[in-house]
Design an enzyme around this catalytic site. Structure first.
Site, mmCIF file in Angstrom:
data_model
loop_
_atom_site.group_PDB
_atom_site.id
_atom_site.type_symbol
_atom_site.label_atom_id
_atom_site.label_comp_id
_atom_site.label_asym_id
_atom_site.label_seq_id
_atom_site.Cartn_x
_atom_site.Cartn_y
_atom_site.Cartn_z
ATOM 1 N N TYR A 96 -39.703 -19.348 -8.091
ATOM 2 C CA TYR A 96 -38.615 -20.060 -8.747
ATOM 3 C C TYR A 96 -39.041 -21.466 -9.134
ATOM 4 O O TYR A 96 -38.470 -22.462 -8.702
ATOM 5 C CB TYR A 96 -37.391 -20.072 -7.830
ATOM 6 C CG TYR A 96 -36.088 -20.236 -8.567
ATOM 7 C CD1 TYR A 96 -35.661 -19.285 -9.479
ATOM 8 C CD2 TYR A 96 -35.281 -21.342 -8.344
ATOM 9 C CE1 TYR A 96 -34.465 -19.425 -10.156
ATOM 10 C CE2 TYR A 96 -34.087 -21.498 -9.018
ATOM 11 C CZ TYR A 96 -33.688 -20.540 -9.922
ATOM 12 O OH TYR A 96 -32.493 -20.683 -10.595
ATOM 13 N N HIS A 114 -30.759 -11.631 -9.647
ATOM 14 C CA HIS A 114 -31.698 -12.399 -8.819
ATOM 15 C C HIS A 114 -32.101 -11.586 -7.583
ATOM 16 O O HIS A 114 -33.228 -11.693 -7.098
ATOM 17 C CB HIS A 114 -31.088 -13.735 -8.388
ATOM 18 C CG HIS A 114 -31.142 -14.796 -9.451
ATOM 19 N ND1 HIS A 114 -32.320 -15.159 -10.071
ATOM 20 C CD2 HIS A 114 -30.177 -15.572 -9.999
ATOM 21 C CE1 HIS A 114 -32.063 -16.118 -10.955
ATOM 22 N NE2 HIS A 114 -30.774 -16.377 -10.938
ATOM 23 N N GLU A 157 -35.008 -16.763 -14.179
ATOM 24 C CA GLU A 157 -33.697 -17.065 -14.749
ATOM 25 C C GLU A 157 -33.405 -16.188 -15.967
ATOM 26 O O GLU A 157 -32.294 -15.682 -16.138
ATOM 27 C CB GLU A 157 -33.635 -18.537 -15.169
ATOM 28 C CG GLU A 157 -33.145 -19.457 -14.083
ATOM 29 C CD GLU A 157 -31.788 -19.030 -13.543
ATOM 30 O OE1 GLU A 157 -30.879 -18.762 -14.351
ATOM 31 O OE2 GLU A 157 -31.644 -18.939 -12.334
ATOM 32 N N ASP A 184 -34.642 -29.530 -12.087
ATOM 33 C CA ASP A 184 -34.269 -28.127 -12.228
ATOM 34 C C ASP A 184 -35.471 -27.196 -11.962
ATOM 35 O O ASP A 184 -35.713 -26.256 -12.727
ATOM 36 C CB ASP A 184 -33.668 -27.908 -13.634
ATOM 37 C CG ASP A 184 -33.163 -26.492 -13.867
ATOM 38 O OD1 ASP A 184 -32.751 -25.831 -12.896
ATOM 39 O OD2 ASP A 184 -33.198 -26.051 -15.035
ATOM 40 N N HIS A 188 -33.693 -23.384 -15.790
ATOM 41 C CA HIS A 188 -32.511 -23.006 -16.581
ATOM 42 C C HIS A 188 -32.618 -23.506 -18.019
ATOM 43 O O HIS A 188 -31.697 -23.321 -18.803
ATOM 44 C CB HIS A 188 -31.232 -23.582 -15.970
ATOM 45 C CG HIS A 188 -30.856 -23.014 -14.644
ATOM 46 N ND1 HIS A 188 -31.300 -23.541 -13.453
ATOM 47 C CD2 HIS A 188 -30.075 -21.954 -14.316
ATOM 48 C CE1 HIS A 188 -30.795 -22.838 -12.447
ATOM 49 N NE2 HIS A 188 -30.055 -21.873 -12.937
ATOM 50 N N HIS A 233 -25.753 -11.657 -13.565
ATOM 51 C CA HIS A 233 -26.870 -12.607 -13.508
ATOM 52 C C HIS A 233 -27.279 -12.838 -12.050
ATOM 53 O O HIS A 233 -28.448 -12.745 -11.685
ATOM 54 C CB HIS A 233 -26.464 -13.930 -14.162
ATOM 55 C CG HIS A 233 -27.453 -15.043 -13.991
ATOM 56 N ND1 HIS A 233 -28.240 -15.519 -15.019
ATOM 57 C CD2 HIS A 233 -27.796 -15.774 -12.903
ATOM 58 C CE1 HIS A 233 -29.023 -16.484 -14.566
ATOM 59 N NE2 HIS A 233 -28.771 -16.663 -13.285
ATOM 60 N N GLU A 234 -26.300 -13.149 -11.216
ATOM 61 C CA GLU A 234 -26.608 -13.483 -9.820
ATOM 62 C C GLU A 234 -27.170 -12.286 -9.065
ATOM 63 O O GLU A 234 -28.140 -12.416 -8.321
ATOM 64 C CB GLU A 234 -25.364 -14.029 -9.125
ATOM 65 C CG GLU A 234 -24.926 -15.394 -9.633
ATOM 66 C CD GLU A 234 -26.012 -16.456 -9.496
ATOM 67 O OE1 GLU A 234 -26.840 -16.354 -8.577
ATOM 68 O OE2 GLU A 234 -26.044 -17.372 -10.322
HETATM 69 ZN ZN LIG Z 1 -29.863 -17.880 -12.017
#
Ligand SMILES: [Zn+2]
Length: 348
Positions: A181, A170, A190, A263, A268, A166-167
């Protein structure tokens, strides 16, 4: 130079709730993590322009991974403890970080012909043991950073390979569509990370779409927590329901779209909607999700047509166009249109 967004895997709505807990064992690590993440966000305000990060290195079919140990401090990268050719470390966290970076490199190369994050062989760098009971993991635009978790609510952040994927995804987004974002484009950012994070896990385990768990962060929550993961692509909103963490707030369809200023506008939270569309597509097509469904999403992300401020409907339309150009007028395009219609996003 513009810096990319800092993308944490544990969203502020979970940490906020923990920070208000009466037990210091719960609130102390959460408050420290929140404070730290907020500082990082202010230091590095959104965003790069498309292609701003210049590709480096020579494309190779082998990853070039280096792991650092932050020694529970917050200075990056820390002390170098492992490089590509080294024997396995005696530290399991180092080995998991190394393996997770490798699994990510592998999926992108084997399934999509992509050479590392930037498609030009970018070396992969990770720091482990970051901070004191730090309850998060993030990509800072240049490298991966993993906390050990507090041991009660969150365990070691190198445990789930999909969190690593996931990271790093990005990073792929940063080098390609560079989705803003915030709001729907942020939720797409996301979601794309969840999609490829899950595909990295499925590819590593050799799981077909109907065998996969479609969870993000399974194995990350502490043993006393009522929940199985951070998010569920199969059933958004059901990943956890716990007195300390609260209830998973993700919607599965546009009917339950959440309007919020927290957020980054619910990046998210509303990511549950495109996540669920991908799950519906992949399970409708059957077989390995990284093949047809994954190729459609990858072509959409990297094809150059996706605007940085794309909304869900823009993304949906482009997935339909990608399905048609990759697979013609067959099952794939029909399944794409059906999946988006099931989550209430127009794709035509
Ligand atoms: Zn993320």
């Amino acid at each position: 130079m513009n810096k990319p967004a800092i993308c944490h895997v544990v969203p502020p709505h979970i940490l906020d709730r923990l920070a208000q807990h009466e037990d210091p064992v719960v609130y102390e690590p959460a408050r420290r993590t929140l404070e730290h993440d907020a500082q990082l966000r202010t230091q590095r305000r959104i965003t790069t322009v498309r292609g701003a990060a210049a590709p480096t290195g020579t494309p190779s079919d082998k990853p070039d991974r280096t792991i650092y140990d932050a020694g529970h401090l917050e200075a990056l990268p820390g002390r170098k403890v492992h490089s590509e050719s080294d024997q396995p470390s005696t530290d399991a966290t180092v080995n998991r970080a190394h393996a997770g970076l490798g699994a990510t490199f592998e999926l992108y190369l084997k399934a999509y012909g992509r050479h590392s994050i930037d498609d030009s062989g970018l070396p992969l760098i990770a720091s482990v043991h970051y901070g004191d009971k730090y309850d998060n993991a993030f990509w800072n635009g240049e490298q991966m950073v993993f906390g050990d978790g507090d041991g009660e609510l969150f365990l070691d952040f190198t445990l789930p390979v999909d969190v690593i994927g996931h990271e790093l995804t990005h990073g792929v987004t940063q080098y390609t569509a560079n989705l803003d974002y915030f709001g729907q484009s942020g939720a797409l950012n996301e979601s794309v990370s969840d999609v490829f994070g899950s595909l990295i896990k499925q590819y590593a385990l050799g799981q077909s779409a109907d065998r996969a768990d479609w969870l993000i962060g399974a194995g990350l929550l502490g043993p006393g927590i009522h929940g199985e993961a951070l998010r569920s692509m199969k059933a958004p909103g059901t990943a956890y329901d716990d007195p300390q963490l609260g209830k998973d707030p993700q919607p599965a369809t546009m009917d339950d779209y959440v309007r919020t200023s927290r957020d980054n506008g619910g990046v998210h939270i509303n990511s549950g909607i495109p996540n669920h569309a991908f799950y519906l597509l992949a399970t409708a097509l059957g077989g390995n999700a990284w093949e047809r469904a994954g190729k459609i999403w990858y072509a959409t992300l990297t094809g150059g047509e996706l605007d940085a401020n794309a909304q869900f409907a823009d993304f949906a339309r482009l997935t339909a166009a990608s399905a048609r150009s990759l697979f013609g007028d067959g099952d794939e395009i029909q399944a794409v249109l059906k999946a988006w219609s099931q989550v209430g996003v127009p794709a035509t």
